[in-house]
Design a protein around this motif. Structure first.
Motif, PDB file in Angstrom:
ATOM      1  N   THR A 195       0.835  -1.202   0.000  1.00  0.00           N
ATOM      2  CA  THR A 195       0.000   0.000   0.000  1.00  0.00           C
ATOM      3  C   THR A 195       0.866   1.246   0.000  1.00  0.00           C
ATOM      4  N   TYR A 196       0.560   2.170  -0.906  1.00  0.00           N
ATOM      5  CA  TYR A 196       1.211   3.477  -0.870  1.00  0.00           C
ATOM      6  C   TYR A 196       0.495   4.378   0.141  1.00  0.00           C
ATOM      7  N   LEU A 197       1.280   5.209   0.816  1.00  0.00           N
ATOM      8  CA  LEU A 197       0.745   6.250   1.691  1.00  0.00           C
ATOM      9  C   LEU A 197       1.248   7.576   1.133  1.00  0.00           C
ATOM     10  N   ILE A 198       0.314   8.424   0.676  1.00  0.00           N
ATOM     11  CA  ILE A 198       0.734   9.647   0.005  1.00  0.00           C
ATOM     12  C   ILE A 198       0.124  10.869   0.689  1.00  0.00           C
ATOM     13  N   GLY A 199       0.682  12.024   0.372  1.00  0.00           N
ATOM     14  CA  GLY A 199       0.213  13.284   0.950  1.00  0.00           C
ATOM     15  C   GLY A 199       1.355  14.273   0.976  1.00  0.00           C
ATOM     16  N   LYS A 200       1.011  15.557   0.998  1.00  0.00           N
ATOM     17  CA  LYS A 200       2.030  16.600   1.019  1.00  0.00           C
ATOM     18  C   LYS A 200       2.823  16.551   2.322  1.00  0.00           C
ATOM     19  N   THR A 201       3.990  17.187   2.325  1.00  0.00           N
ATOM     20  CA  THR A 201       4.773  17.339   3.551  1.00  0.00           C
ATOM     21  C   THR A 201       3.894  18.012   4.611  1.00  0.00           C
ATOM     22  N   GLY A 202       3.876  17.429   5.803  1.00  0.00           N
ATOM     23  CA  GLY A 202       3.061  17.989   6.879  1.00  0.00           C
ATOM     24  C   GLY A 202       1.625  17.499   6.896  1.00  0.00           C
ATOM     25  N   SER A 203       1.300  16.566   5.978  1.00  0.00           N
ATOM     26  CA  SER A 203      -0.094  16.087   5.901  1.00  0.00           C
ATOM     27  C   SER A 203      -0.402  14.996   6.924  1.00  0.00           C
ATOM     28  N   GLY A 204       0.636  14.475   7.586  1.00  0.00           N
ATOM     29  CA  GLY A 204       0.404  13.478   8.624  1.00  0.00           C
ATOM     30  C   GLY A 204       0.900  12.081   8.310  1.00  0.00           C
ATOM     31  N   LYS A 205       1.595  11.910   7.170  1.00  0.00           N
ATOM     32  CA  LYS A 205       2.091  10.569   6.806  1.00  0.00           C
ATOM     33  C   LYS A 205       3.001  10.006   7.888  1.00  0.00           C
ATOM     34  N   SER A 206       4.019  10.789   8.247  1.00  0.00           N
ATOM     35  CA  SER A 206       4.989  10.300   9.237  1.00  0.00           C
ATOM     36  C   SER A 206       4.339  10.099  10.606  1.00  0.00           C
ATOM     37  N   SER A 207       3.387  10.964  10.954  1.00  0.00           N
ATOM     38  CA  SER A 207       2.695  10.807  12.244  1.00  0.00           C
ATOM     39  C   SER A 207       1.905   9.507  12.279  1.00  0.00           C
ATOM     40  N   LEU A 208       1.248   9.190  11.174  1.00  0.00           N
ATOM     41  CA  LEU A 208       0.505   7.927  11.100  1.00  0.00           C
ATOM     42  C   LEU A 208       1.456   6.741  11.265  1.00  0.00           C
ATOM     43  N   LEU A 209       2.587   6.786  10.571  1.00  0.00           N
ATOM     44  CA  LEU A 209       3.546   5.685  10.674  1.00  0.00           C
ATOM     45  C   LEU A 209       4.109   5.582  12.092  1.00  0.00           C
ATOM     46  N   LYS A 210       4.390   6.733  12.717  1.00  0.00           N
ATOM     47  CA  LYS A 210       4.908   6.720  14.093  1.00  0.00           C
ATOM     48  C   LYS A 210       3.899   6.087  15.054  1.00  0.00           C
ATOM     49  N   ALA A 211       2.616   6.349  14.833  1.00  0.00           N
ATOM     50  CA  ALA A 211       1.588   5.727  15.675  1.00  0.00           C
ATOM     51  C   ALA A 211       1.610   4.208  15.513  1.00  0.00           C
ATOM     52  N   LEU A 212       1.879   3.745  14.293  1.00  0.00           N
ATOM     53  CA  LEU A 212       1.880   2.295  14.050  1.00  0.00           C
ATOM     54  C   LEU A 212       3.044   1.596  14.738  1.00  0.00           C
ATOM     55  N   PHE A 214       4.159   2.091   2.208  1.00  0.00           N
ATOM     56  CA  PHE A 214       5.251   2.772   1.518  1.00  0.00           C
ATOM     57  C   PHE A 214       4.868   4.243   1.344  1.00  0.00           C
ATOM     58  N   ALA A 215       5.376   5.105   2.234  1.00  0.00           N
ATOM     59  CA  ALA A 215       5.071   6.533   2.162  1.00  0.00           C
ATOM     60  C   ALA A 215       5.942   7.188   1.093  1.00  0.00           C
ATOM     61  N   THR A 216       5.317   7.988   0.242  1.00  0.00           N
ATOM     62  CA  THR A 216       6.075   8.646  -0.817  1.00  0.00           C
ATOM     63  C   THR A 216       5.338   9.906  -1.270  1.00  0.00           C
ATOM     64  N   HIS A 217       6.082  10.848  -1.835  1.00  0.00           N
ATOM     65  CA  HIS A 217       5.427  11.937  -2.558  1.00  0.00           C
ATOM     66  C   HIS A 217       5.899  11.940  -4.009  1.00  0.00           C
ATOM     67  N   ASP A 218       6.457  10.804  -4.447  1.00  0.00           N
ATOM     68  CA  ASP A 218       6.922  10.651  -5.825  1.00  0.00           C
ATOM     69  C   ASP A 218       5.781  10.070  -6.667  1.00  0.00           C
ATOM     70  N   TYR A 219       5.008  10.961  -7.279  1.00  0.00           N
ATOM     71  CA  TYR A 219       3.824  10.516  -8.019  1.00  0.00           C
ATOM     72  C   TYR A 219       4.193   9.743  -9.284  1.00  0.00           C
ATOM     73  N   ARG A 220       5.417   9.928  -9.759  1.00  0.00           N
ATOM     74  CA  ARG A 220       5.895   9.152 -10.912  1.00  0.00           C
ATOM     75  C   ARG A 220       5.862   7.657 -10.598  1.00  0.00           C
ATOM     76  N   ILE A 221       6.274   7.300  -9.371  1.00  0.00           N
ATOM     77  CA  ILE A 221       6.256   5.899  -8.941  1.00  0.00           C
ATOM     78  C   ILE A 221       4.829   5.351  -8.958  1.00  0.00           C
TER      79      ILE A 221
END
Length: 228
Positions: free
Chosen positions: A34-51, A197-204
């Motif tokens: 699963t990809y996890l996407i979103g702009k910087t500061g959108s909460g991706k890293s916070s969600l992963l830290k909670a996990l 897999f958190a990313t902001h690389d939309y090409r991927i």
């Protein structure tokens, strides 16, 4: 029937006093990429830290790899993390020791003690990431892509149920990024491990489609549920 590795229900996550994500509902099955996407500061890293137990749940219910996130404490957080593989953008390798000794450090820290089993497991994960025979090298002797392969090998050591990858290709060129992504997708299948897999690389995302979870405006959205 697939086993559920991540289950979050009506979860609220804060950084300090600030609510970062609210009303989070998420399910990830065994072996699912699963990809996890979103702009910087959108909460991706916070969600992963909670996990992985670095941020507590303020509200709601959560379970990861059989651990109740609301019941975590100093003793159980290390046990949860042994069920997880974590890959960061910055490699966080120990630069004063070889690839082999980086992996040895992790195994000893997680309770491995038999020399033959340690040797076999290190050889096995290096083979899986395409670095067979590279154990004696120092991190500075490797390219960025090779260093990230070592990090992935380290994440695999304890046969994780879930691999959490926080922008793992952020410091790599496009060709190397594709190689790392394809490797992680292959390893997900080979080891039946779920991958977030958190990313902001939309090409991927365009080149290698998979399920997408989107962090937006303090919420998360599953593209499977909102696509037509």
């Amino acid at each position: 029937m697939s086993k559920l590795i991540v289950r979050l229900q009506d979860v609220v996550i804060k950084q300090g006093d600030q609510e970062v994500l609210g009303g989070v509902n998420l399910r990830v099955n065994e072996g699912e990429f699963t990809y996890l996407i979103g702009k910087t500061g959108s909460g991706k890293s916070s969600l992963l830290k909670a996990l992985y137990g670095a941020l507590p749940l303020v509200q709601g219910q959560g379970e990861v790899a059989g651990f109740d996130l609301n019941q975590l404490n100093r003793n159980t957080i290390p046990l949860l993390r042994r069920k997880l593989g974590i890959v960061f953008q910055d490699f966080n390798l120990l630069n004063d020791r070889s690839v082999y000794n980086n992996l040895l450090f992790t195994l000893k820290a997680t309770g491995w003690s038999k020399r033959q089993e340690i040797q076999a497991r290190i050889d096995e994960v290096l083979q899986q990431v395409g670095l067979a025979g590279q154990g004696p090298k120092m991190p500075h002797q490797l390219s960025g892509g090779e260093q990230q392969r070592v990090v992935i090998a380290r994440a695999l050591l304890n046969t994780p149920a879930l691999i959490i990858a926080d922008e793992p290709t952020g410091n790599l060129d496009p060709e190397t990024s594709d190689e790392i992504l394809l490797l992680m997708r292959h390893l997900s299948k080979q080891n039946n491990a779920a991958v977030l897999f958190a990313t902001h690389d939309y090409r991927i995302l365009e080149n290698f489609p998979a399920r997408i979870i989107r962090c937006l405006n303090g919420k998360i959205f599953d593209d499977q549920e909102i696509s037509l």
